[in-house]
Scaffold this active site. Structure first.
Site, short mmCIF file in Angstrom:
data_model
loop_
_atom_site.label_atom_id
_atom_site.label_comp_id
_atom_site.label_asym_id
_atom_site.label_seq_id
_atom_site.Cartn_x
_atom_site.Cartn_y
_atom_site.Cartn_z
N SER A 23 0.83 -1.22 0.00
CA SER A 23 0.00 0.00 0.00
C SER A 23 0.86 1.26 0.00
O SER A 23 0.35 2.36 0.15
CB SER A 23 -0.92 0.00 1.22
OG SER A 23 -0.15 -0.13 2.40
N THR A 155 -36.88 29.21 -11.95
CA THR A 155 -37.24 27.88 -11.47
C THR A 155 -37.46 27.07 -12.74
O THR A 155 -37.91 27.61 -13.76
CB THR A 155 -38.53 27.87 -10.62
OG1 THR A 155 -39.61 28.29 -11.43
CG2 THR A 155 -38.41 28.80 -9.41
N HIS A 156 -37.11 25.80 -12.70
CA HIS A 156 -37.19 24.94 -13.90
C HIS A 156 -36.37 25.54 -15.05
O HIS A 156 -36.66 25.29 -16.21
CB HIS A 156 -38.64 24.74 -14.36
CG HIS A 156 -39.59 24.38 -13.26
ND1 HIS A 156 -39.92 23.09 -12.96
CD2 HIS A 156 -40.25 25.16 -12.36
CE1 HIS A 156 -40.76 23.08 -11.93
NE2 HIS A 156 -40.97 24.32 -11.54
N SER A 277 -10.94 26.77 -29.14
CA SER A 277 -11.10 25.52 -29.88
C SER A 277 -9.94 25.39 -30.86
O SER A 277 -9.49 26.38 -31.43
CB SER A 277 -12.42 25.56 -30.67
OG SER A 277 -12.38 24.64 -31.74
N GLU A 290 -16.71 24.00 -16.75
CA GLU A 290 -17.20 22.67 -17.17
C GLU A 290 -16.50 21.57 -16.40
O GLU A 290 -17.11 20.58 -15.98
CB GLU A 290 -16.93 22.47 -18.67
CG GLU A 290 -17.78 23.35 -19.57
CD GLU A 290 -17.31 23.25 -21.01
OE1 GLU A 290 -17.90 22.45 -21.77
OE2 GLU A 290 -16.34 23.94 -21.39
N TYR A 317 -10.47 -5.38 12.57
CA TYR A 317 -9.76 -4.94 11.37
C TYR A 317 -9.88 -5.97 10.26
O TYR A 317 -9.78 -7.17 10.50
CB TYR A 317 -8.28 -4.68 11.69
CG TYR A 317 -7.50 -4.27 10.46
CD1 TYR A 317 -7.52 -2.95 10.03
CD2 TYR A 317 -6.82 -5.22 9.69
CE1 TYR A 317 -6.85 -2.57 8.87
CE2 TYR A 317 -6.15 -4.85 8.53
CZ TYR A 317 -6.17 -3.53 8.12
OH TYR A 317 -5.53 -3.16 6.98
N GLN A 322 -7.73 -1.24 3.89
CA GLN A 322 -6.61 -0.58 3.21
C GLN A 322 -7.09 0.20 1.98
O GLN A 322 -6.45 1.17 1.56
CB GLN A 322 -5.59 -1.64 2.81
CG GLN A 322 -4.38 -1.12 2.09
CD GLN A 322 -3.29 -2.17 2.03
OE1 GLN A 322 -2.76 -2.58 3.05
NE2 GLN A 322 -2.99 -2.65 0.83
N1 ARG Z 1 -1.79 -0.96 5.08
C1 ARG Z 1 -2.73 -1.34 6.09
C2 ARG Z 1 -4.02 -0.51 5.94
O1 ARG Z 1 -3.94 0.50 5.38
C3 ARG Z 1 -2.16 -1.11 7.44
C4 ARG Z 1 -2.67 -2.06 8.45
C5 ARG Z 1 -2.15 -3.41 8.12
N2 ARG Z 1 -2.58 -4.34 9.07
C6 ARG Z 1 -2.44 -5.64 8.91
N3 ARG Z 1 -2.86 -6.41 9.84
N4 ARG Z 1 -1.86 -6.13 7.85
O2 ARG Z 1 -5.06 -0.90 6.39
#
Ligand code: ARG
Length: 475
Positions: A23, A155-156, A277, A290, A317, A322
Site C-alpha cells: 500500500s 425555477t425549472h 477551440s 465545465e 480490522y 486498506q
Molecule cells: N496498510 C494497512 C491498511 O492501510 C495497514 C494495516 C495493516 N494491518 C495488517 N494487519 N496487515 O489498512
C-alpha cells in the site's frame, strides 16, 4: 553517509503476493502523521516505564531524523516493505540500532494506521478550509458589488421572478458555508485517538492511551478497541462532505457555463474562463467551469467506492480497509483543485449589466408582483392569478399598461409595479433579494466568515502542534 546494504525485510511482510498487498504508493502520504504518532507513542512508552529515558530519546531522535529525510526527499522508500509503517520502522532500526525494535511495543499497524488517518483528516480539513474560505470571500465581494444589479431568477430554468446578481451569488456562499460547517463537524467527531487499541484487543502491558491522545492534541482516547481499529466513519464523512461540496461547486460551474453562453450572454467569454477551440476560430469555451461541473462525478464515485468497501465488514480490522485511502486522497485532491480554481474564477467573472438588466426587464417576471398588487386591493389571490395569466396570454407575454387598471382590484398604481428595480427593491422580506435585504445578508455572511476563520485558526494550531512533534527543538 555511505549507503550500506539495506536491512532485510521483516518476515511479516514477506509473501508471494507481496506486490498485491503493498500500500506504499498510497500510504506514504501519511508519513508525517505516522512519524508524529510514533513520537507520541514512544513518549507514552517512556512515560509508563516501558522504555528508559535514554531509549525514548533515541527513538524520538531517530524518528525526527526520518521526518527530515522524508521532508527533504532523501528517504529511500522500499516497495518490498509493504507500507509506510514498516518503511519507517526498518529505517529507524537502521538509524538507532536494535532499540528501534522497541517502538512497536503494544502497538499494531491496525491502531497505527487508524491514528495516521485521523491526523490526516485533521490536516486535510484545515488545508481545504483555507481555499474554501477564499472562495467564499470572492463570492461575498462580488455579491456586495452586484447587490443592486437585477437579473431574472429561475425555477425549472424558466424565468420566474426578479432577483439580483448579489442575491444569487450569496446563495452559493451559503451552500459552501454549510460544506465548511460539515467539514469542521467531521473533524470534531474524528477527534478521538485510536492508539492503544493494538491489533484489536488492547495490550497486556500497562499503556496509557490518554497520554498519546493528549500529546497529539486529540479531544480524548477511544472507548472500545474493536471499534477503534475498524471505525472509518470519519473518512466516509469526509468523502461525503467533499462529494456534496463538489456537487455544490458543479451547480455553480453549470451556471457559469450557461451564463457565458450567447443565449444568456450574462457573462463575457473572457480567457479567464478557459481556452479556445483547436478548430473553430471564434470559440472561447468555459472549460474551467465545465471541469468543475464534471469532476463532481468522480468525487461521488469515491464516496460510493468507500461505502461499498465498508459494507458488511466483520469486526474488527479487515484488510479491505486498506482500500480506504485511495478514494479519500482522490476526493481531497480533486475537491481542493476545484475550490482553488473556483475562487479566482469567481473573482474574474465579467458580468454584462446591460444583458442582465434587459433580461430582468422581461414583463413576465413581474406577473406575481402585479397579482400581489391586486391582492392588496382585496382581490382573492386565486382570482388575481387567473386575471393576470389571462392578461399576459392575451398580450403575448407583455403587459398592456393602459388595461391594467381594469383588472379586478387594478388601479393607476398597478402599472407602476412594472419596473424590475422597483420590483426587486420591494422584495425586502427577510432573506429576500432586495438590495436592503441583501445588505443585511452580507452582514451576516461577513460575520459567519470571520467566525469560520476563528475556528480554522484553532484547527491550524492543532495541525501545527503535531508538526512540532517532529522538530528537534520543542518548547
Ligand atoms: N496498510 C494497512 C491498511 O492501510 C495497514 C494495516 C495493516 N494491518 C495488517 N494487519 N496487515 O489498512
Amino acid at each position: 553517509m555511505a549507503a550500506g546494504p539495506s536491512p532485510a525485510a521483516p518476515a511479516y511482510v514477506q509473501s508471494p503476493v507481496a506486490p498485491f498487498l503493498a500500500s506504499l504508493s498510497v500510504d506514504r502520504a501519511l508519513a508525517r502523521y505516522d512519524l508524529a504518532g510514533s513520537v507520541a507513542h514512544a513518549e507514552m512508552l517512556g512515560g509508563v516505564g516501558l522504555l528508559t529515558p535514554t531509549e525514548t530519546a533515541r527513538l524520538v531522535g531517530g524518528l525526527r531524523r526520518i521526518a527530515q529525510e522524508v521532508a527533504d526527499g532523501r528517504f529511500r522508500w522500499r516497495e518490498e516493505l509493504e507500507d509506510v509503517h514498516t518503511n519507517v520502522e526498518v529505517r529507524l532500526t537502521e538509524l538507532v540500532g536494535p532499540v528501534g525494535g522497541k517502538l512497536h511495543t503494544a502497538r499494531s499497524r491496525n491502531d497505527q494506521v487508524a491514528l495516521d488517518e485521523r491526523l490526516y483528516l485533521r490536516a486535510a480539513v484545515a488545508s481545504l478550509a483555507h481555499p474554501l474560505l477564499d472562495l467564499q470571500s470572492s463570492l461575498l465581494d462580488r455579491a456586495a458589488a452586484l447587490r443592486e444589479t437585477p437579473m431574472p431568477g429561475y425555477t425549472h430554468l424558466q424565468r420566474a421572478q426578479p432577483v439580483t446578481v448579489g442575491h444569487l451569488l450569496l446563495a452559493h456562499f451559503w451552500r459552501f458555508d454549510r460544506d465548511l460547517d460539515r467539514l469542521f463537524a467531521t473533524a470534531t467527531r474524528a477527534d478521538v485517538s485510536p492508539l492503544g487499541a493494538g491489533a484489536l484487543a488492547g495490550s497486556t502491558l500497562g499503556i496509557d492511551p490518554a497520554a498519546v491522545a493528549r500529546t497529539l492534541a486529540f479531544d480524548r482516547p477511544f472507548e472500545n478497541s474493536l471499534d477503534a481499529v475498524s471505525d472509518r466513519d470519519f473518512l466516509a464523512e469526509l468523502v461525503f462532505d467533499l462529494a456534496l461540496l463538489a456537487v455544490h461547486a458543479s451547480a455553480l460551474g453549470e451556471e457559469i457555463v450557461l451564463f457565458a453562453s450567447k443565449e444568456f450572454g450574462f457573462l463575457e467569454r473572457t480567457p479567464a474562463l478557459g481556452s479556445g477551440s483547436s478548430l473553430m476560430p471564434q470559440k472561447r469555451n468555459p472549460d474551467a467551469a465545465e471541469l468543475v461541473r464534471g469532476k463532481a462525478g468522480r468525487v461521488v464515485g469515491d464516496l460510493v467506492a468507500l461505502l461499498t468497501m465498508l459494507k458488511g465488514l466483520p469486526l474488527a480490522y479487515d484488510r479491505d480497509l486498506q482500500e480506504d485511502k485511495a478514494p479519500a486522497a482522490d476526493a481531497l485532491a480533486t475537491v481542493t483543485a476545484v475550490v482553488e480554481v473556483l475562487g479566482p474564477l469567481v473573482s474574474a467573472l465579467v458580468f454584462v449589466p446591460a444583458r442582465l438588466e434587459a433580461a430582468a426587464a422581461d414583463p413576465e417576471l413581474l406577473a406575481t408582483d402585479v397579482a400581489e398588487q391586486l391582492v392588496r386591493a382585496g382581490t382573492p389571490f386565486r382570482e388575481a392569478h387567473e386575471a393576470v395569466g389571462a392578461h399576459l396570454r392575451a398580450h403575448d407575454g407583455a403587459f398592456a399598461a393602459a388595461e391594467l387598471a381594469a383588472l379586478p382590484g387594478g388601479s393607476a398604481e398597478t402599472a407602476r409595479t412594472l419596473d424590475p428595480r422597483t420590483a426587486v427593491a420591494r422584495r425586502a422580506s427577510p432573506g429576500g433579494p432586495a438590495p436592503a435585504a441583501v445588505a443585511r445578508q452580507l452582514d451576516s455572511a461577513r460575520a459567519r466568515l470571520s467566525g469560520r476563520r476563528a475556528s480554522l485558526s484553532s484547527l491550524d494550531r492543532k495541525v501545527a502542534l503535531v508538526e512540532d512533534l517532529l522538530k528537534e527543538e520543542r518548547t
